[in-house]
Write a protein that holds these residues in place. Sequence first.
Motif, mmCIF file in Angstrom:
data_model
loop_
_atom_site.group_PDB
_atom_site.id
_atom_site.type_symbol
_atom_site.label_atom_id
_atom_site.label_comp_id
_atom_site.label_asym_id
_atom_site.label_seq_id
_atom_site.Cartn_x
_atom_site.Cartn_y
_atom_site.Cartn_z
ATOM 1 N N ALA A 188 0.945 -1.107 -0.010
ATOM 2 C CA ALA A 188 0.141 -0.113 0.069
ATOM 3 C C ALA A 188 0.829 1.239 0.079
ATOM 4 O O ALA A 188 0.497 2.365 -0.582
ATOM 5 C CB ALA A 188 -1.007 -0.134 1.166
ATOM 6 N N ALA A 189 2.020 1.186 0.725
ATOM 7 C CA ALA A 189 2.809 2.241 0.727
ATOM 8 C C ALA A 189 4.480 1.870 1.009
ATOM 9 O O ALA A 189 4.479 0.629 1.525
ATOM 10 C CB ALA A 189 2.482 3.528 1.714
ATOM 11 N N THR A 190 5.292 2.724 0.876
ATOM 12 C CA THR A 190 6.649 2.362 1.219
ATOM 13 C C THR A 190 7.164 3.590 1.634
ATOM 14 O O THR A 190 6.956 4.896 1.371
ATOM 15 C CB THR A 190 7.449 2.087 -0.050
ATOM 16 O OG1 THR A 190 6.777 1.073 -0.855
ATOM 17 C CG2 THR A 190 8.960 1.848 0.330
ATOM 18 N N ARG A 191 7.953 3.528 2.836
ATOM 19 C CA ARG A 191 8.240 4.766 3.689
ATOM 20 C C ARG A 191 9.911 4.365 3.486
ATOM 21 O O ARG A 191 10.559 3.315 3.896
ATOM 22 C CB ARG A 191 8.096 4.688 4.925
ATOM 23 C CG ARG A 191 8.640 6.013 5.732
ATOM 24 C CD ARG A 191 7.772 5.799 7.176
ATOM 25 N NE ARG A 191 8.094 4.638 8.031
ATOM 26 C CZ ARG A 191 6.987 4.048 8.658
ATOM 27 N NH1 ARG A 191 5.947 4.502 8.567
ATOM 28 N NH2 ARG A 191 7.429 2.867 9.022
ATOM 29 N N ALA A 192 10.637 5.408 3.134
ATOM 30 C CA ALA A 192 12.105 5.695 3.004
ATOM 31 C C ALA A 192 12.758 7.130 2.844
ATOM 32 O O ALA A 192 12.047 7.751 2.277
ATOM 33 C CB ALA A 192 12.705 4.771 1.675
ATOM 34 N N ALA A 193 13.797 7.339 3.447
ATOM 35 C CA ALA A 193 14.216 8.451 3.161
ATOM 36 C C ALA A 193 13.618 9.624 3.752
ATOM 37 O O ALA A 193 13.623 10.726 3.194
ATOM 38 C CB ALA A 193 15.041 8.769 1.953
ATOM 39 N N GLY A 194 12.663 9.653 4.716
ATOM 40 C CA GLY A 194 11.914 10.681 5.239
ATOM 41 C C GLY A 194 10.446 11.076 4.219
ATOM 42 O O GLY A 194 9.808 11.933 4.532
ATOM 43 N N LEU A 195 10.198 9.841 3.346
ATOM 44 C CA LEU A 195 9.248 10.219 2.394
ATOM 45 C C LEU A 195 8.449 9.151 2.463
ATOM 46 O O LEU A 195 8.845 7.804 2.776
ATOM 47 C CB LEU A 195 9.729 10.411 0.942
ATOM 48 C CG LEU A 195 10.347 11.471 0.700
ATOM 49 C CD1 LEU A 195 11.061 11.591 -0.706
ATOM 50 C CD2 LEU A 195 9.541 12.776 0.940
ATOM 51 N N VAL A 196 7.165 9.062 2.173
ATOM 52 C CA VAL A 196 6.141 8.045 2.280
ATOM 53 C C VAL A 196 5.578 7.989 0.645
ATOM 54 O O VAL A 196 4.897 8.994 0.198
ATOM 55 C CB VAL A 196 4.954 8.219 3.048
ATOM 56 C CG1 VAL A 196 3.871 7.368 2.847
ATOM 57 C CG2 VAL A 196 5.392 8.213 4.512
ATOM 58 N N PHE A 197 5.602 6.908 -0.019
ATOM 59 C CA PHE A 197 5.226 6.613 -1.411
ATOM 60 C C PHE A 197 3.772 5.739 -1.373
ATOM 61 O O PHE A 197 4.195 4.483 -1.045
ATOM 62 C CB PHE A 197 6.102 5.981 -2.279
ATOM 63 C CG PHE A 197 7.572 6.643 -2.303
ATOM 64 C CD1 PHE A 197 7.974 7.570 -3.161
ATOM 65 C CD2 PHE A 197 8.540 6.463 -1.148
ATOM 66 C CE1 PHE A 197 8.910 8.373 -3.449
ATOM 67 C CE2 PHE A 197 9.742 7.379 -1.119
ATOM 68 C CZ PHE A 197 9.831 8.321 -2.336
ATOM 69 N N VAL A 198 2.869 6.498 -1.827
ATOM 70 C CA VAL A 198 1.513 5.625 -1.612
ATOM 71 C C VAL A 198 1.348 5.096 -2.887
ATOM 72 O O VAL A 198 1.065 5.928 -4.069
ATOM 73 C CB VAL A 198 0.376 6.495 -0.912
ATOM 74 C CG1 VAL A 198 -0.827 5.696 -1.077
ATOM 75 C CG2 VAL A 198 0.868 7.313 0.453
ATOM 76 N N SER A 199 0.959 3.631 -2.971
ATOM 77 C CA SER A 199 0.358 3.126 -4.281
ATOM 78 C C SER A 199 -0.785 3.702 -4.624
ATOM 79 O O SER A 199 -1.721 4.174 -3.898
ATOM 80 C CB SER A 199 0.535 1.743 -4.044
ATOM 81 O OG SER A 199 1.812 1.221 -3.909
ATOM 82 N N GLY A 200 -1.119 3.484 -5.985
ATOM 83 C CA GLY A 200 -2.367 4.054 -6.566
ATOM 84 C C GLY A 200 -3.592 3.365 -5.878
ATOM 85 O O GLY A 200 -3.632 2.194 -5.680
ATOM 86 N N ARG A 201 -4.413 4.244 -5.596
ATOM 87 C CA ARG A 201 -5.534 3.838 -4.762
ATOM 88 C C ARG A 201 -6.939 4.214 -5.481
ATOM 89 O O ARG A 201 -6.877 5.458 -6.056
ATOM 90 C CB ARG A 201 -5.681 4.112 -3.365
ATOM 91 C CG ARG A 201 -4.460 3.815 -2.697
ATOM 92 C CD ARG A 201 -4.037 2.420 -2.501
ATOM 93 N NE ARG A 201 -4.995 1.941 -1.769
ATOM 94 C CZ ARG A 201 -4.550 0.536 -1.263
ATOM 95 N NH1 ARG A 201 -3.595 -0.083 -1.922
ATOM 96 N NH2 ARG A 201 -5.283 -0.051 -0.426
#
Length: 127
Positions: free
Chosen positions: A19-32
């Motif tokens: 659903a999401a990935t958190r790395a390097a102070g960012l959150v990447f949310v997959s298409g919903r």
Amino acid sequence: MTIDFIGQPGPDSARPYSAATRAAGLVFVSGRTAPHDPANGIHRGDTAADQVRAALAVIAEVLHEAGSSFDRIVQMTMLITDPSDYDACNAEYVKHFPGGLPARHTARFGVPTDAKVGFACIALALA
């Protein structure tokens, strides 16, 4: 650097992504898209605006689970199936960003469902 995968699918899932990935102070949310489960009385919504509201609510839930929030979105992707829905989607979309609009791009997409709109985003993780 640590990469955290949030909401990973189960081994038998047809969804091959988190659903999401958190790395390097960012959150990447997959298409919903707006949730749709007629067997349980959940319907996407009849209009593009209905689906924008429902899909952005899902994005907000994923962000919360990933340690971020809606007001920390820095980039949004809006995916629409029918360009004639663009104005209706925008009219509803802007209501969700009273503090300022994040960078955004829009693309046409096709999915094997009746979804009219979907979203993906990048947000700042909470410190």
